[in-house]
Design a protein around this motif. Sequence first.
Motif, mmCIF file in Angstrom:
data_model
loop_
_atom_site.group_PDB
_atom_site.id
_atom_site.type_symbol
_atom_site.label_atom_id
_atom_site.label_comp_id
_atom_site.label_asym_id
_atom_site.label_seq_id
_atom_site.Cartn_x
_atom_site.Cartn_y
_atom_site.Cartn_z
ATOM 1 N N ARG A 141 45.132 48.641 25.796
ATOM 2 C CA ARG A 141 43.763 48.280 26.180
ATOM 3 C C ARG A 141 42.894 49.519 26.348
ATOM 4 N NH1 ARG A 141 42.723 44.708 31.475
ATOM 5 N NH2 ARG A 141 42.930 42.943 30.020
ATOM 6 N N ARG A 180 47.427 42.014 31.339
ATOM 7 C CA ARG A 180 48.371 43.078 30.974
ATOM 8 C C ARG A 180 49.805 42.746 31.387
ATOM 9 N NH1 ARG A 180 46.603 45.098 26.834
ATOM 10 N NH2 ARG A 180 45.670 43.027 26.846
ATOM 11 N N ALA A 222 42.480 51.402 36.153
ATOM 12 C CA ALA A 222 43.596 50.886 35.370
ATOM 13 C C ALA A 222 44.785 51.844 35.384
ATOM 14 C CB ALA A 222 43.149 50.624 33.932
ATOM 15 N N TYR A 277 49.104 48.472 29.016
ATOM 16 C CA TYR A 277 47.896 49.084 29.581
ATOM 17 C C TYR A 277 47.283 50.103 28.625
ATOM 18 C CZ TYR A 277 47.823 47.088 34.277
ATOM 19 O OH TYR A 277 47.691 46.224 35.339
ATOM 20 N N ASP A 325 46.540 51.517 38.692
ATOM 21 C CA ASP A 325 47.328 50.275 38.693
ATOM 22 C C ASP A 325 48.584 50.434 37.846
ATOM 23 O OD1 ASP A 325 45.705 48.901 40.406
ATOM 24 O OD2 ASP A 325 44.692 47.725 38.862
ATOM 25 N N LEU A 326 48.428 51.062 36.684
ATOM 26 C CA LEU A 326 49.574 51.268 35.797
ATOM 27 C C LEU A 326 50.637 52.126 36.478
ATOM 28 C CD1 LEU A 326 51.067 51.259 33.075
ATOM 29 C CD2 LEU A 326 49.603 53.170 32.373
#
Length: 357
Positions: free
Chosen positions: A339, A47, A274, A336, A277-278
């Motif tokens: 995905r 990413r 995710a 992100y 994290d983003l």
Amino acid sequence: MSETTGAESTAAGDGDTTDGSATTADTMRARAGENRVKLWLLLRANRLLVAGVLTLVVFVAFLAVAAAFSPALAEKVGSSDPIETLFASMITAIVTGATLVVTIGQLVLTQENGPLGDQQERMDDTLAVRDSVADLTGSPAPTDPDAFLEAILQAASDRALDLREAVHDSGDSDDGPDRAALEADIDELVAGVVENADGVRGQLDGAEFGSFDVVFAALDFNYGRKIGRSERVVDNHGDTLTDEERDLIGELKESLSLFGPAREHVKTLYFQWALIDLSRLILYAAVPALVVAGAMLAVVDGGTFPGRTLGVDHLSLVVGGAFAVTLLPFSLFISYVLRVLTLAKRTLAIGPLVLRD
């Protein structure tokens, strides 16, 4: 992009034709019917790399537009102040975007918060599923997501082999064409389960949760198609099957059906991982983006970077680079979300259903 499901299979028989022959590939890549590069970009690519490429594309596009439309940016700055207008707007967008990210993070965290009773219910449900997997495999359910899925796949493969052995052992050469047709269908069903399960287990071996490898490997097991085929075998050969064979098909179907919620659980955990994290990456990127935007407002004007290189104003290079940097939080968001949305679209339904042509 073609519509797909959690099982990637048709409602009538998981992608099979009416005569029972399989037409739907097992792996997600083969089922998708998408360009390989496009699929890699949407799912497999790192990413941060995707965000970096998007930022570079913005920079190049800015320079191309600046070079294509005259007069030069330095001349425009002399008559008006596009730099101030541009980066003042970017500061507002960055602050608003960072606030939105904090909101997204709070939504993710609210799923982890709740009264004691709700937490106890979550624990009971989790332990109930783990007990089902333990009964299926004959040993305690693994705690690692990759090993957890591998255990279910191994159980499905073992039960498929047991089914094939029982069907061939109970058969006889004088049983007629009905028995031969049953054995052929069982062989096809078992071969599909074993080959698909072994391939996915190979991908899961050594995969680390959080890197998307576990979820991507799990997408390649087309459990819904195999559930549909097992149901079709019972429907087509109900009079030929023995009670033992019916029980073995039921056990195989049970192991296949357990993979569905297990994969969905792992996918849900990845979504939360995710998004966290983003949120963190966007907040990290927002600080240098704000600094760059503020510096462009405070110190850059038409005479700050005089001259040209290869026909491009130095001022255009600086402004284009600064603009791309200030867009980095948005590029991360796009990379992100692409995905997550692609994965969600390919797993909309659970079980042997299809939402694509």
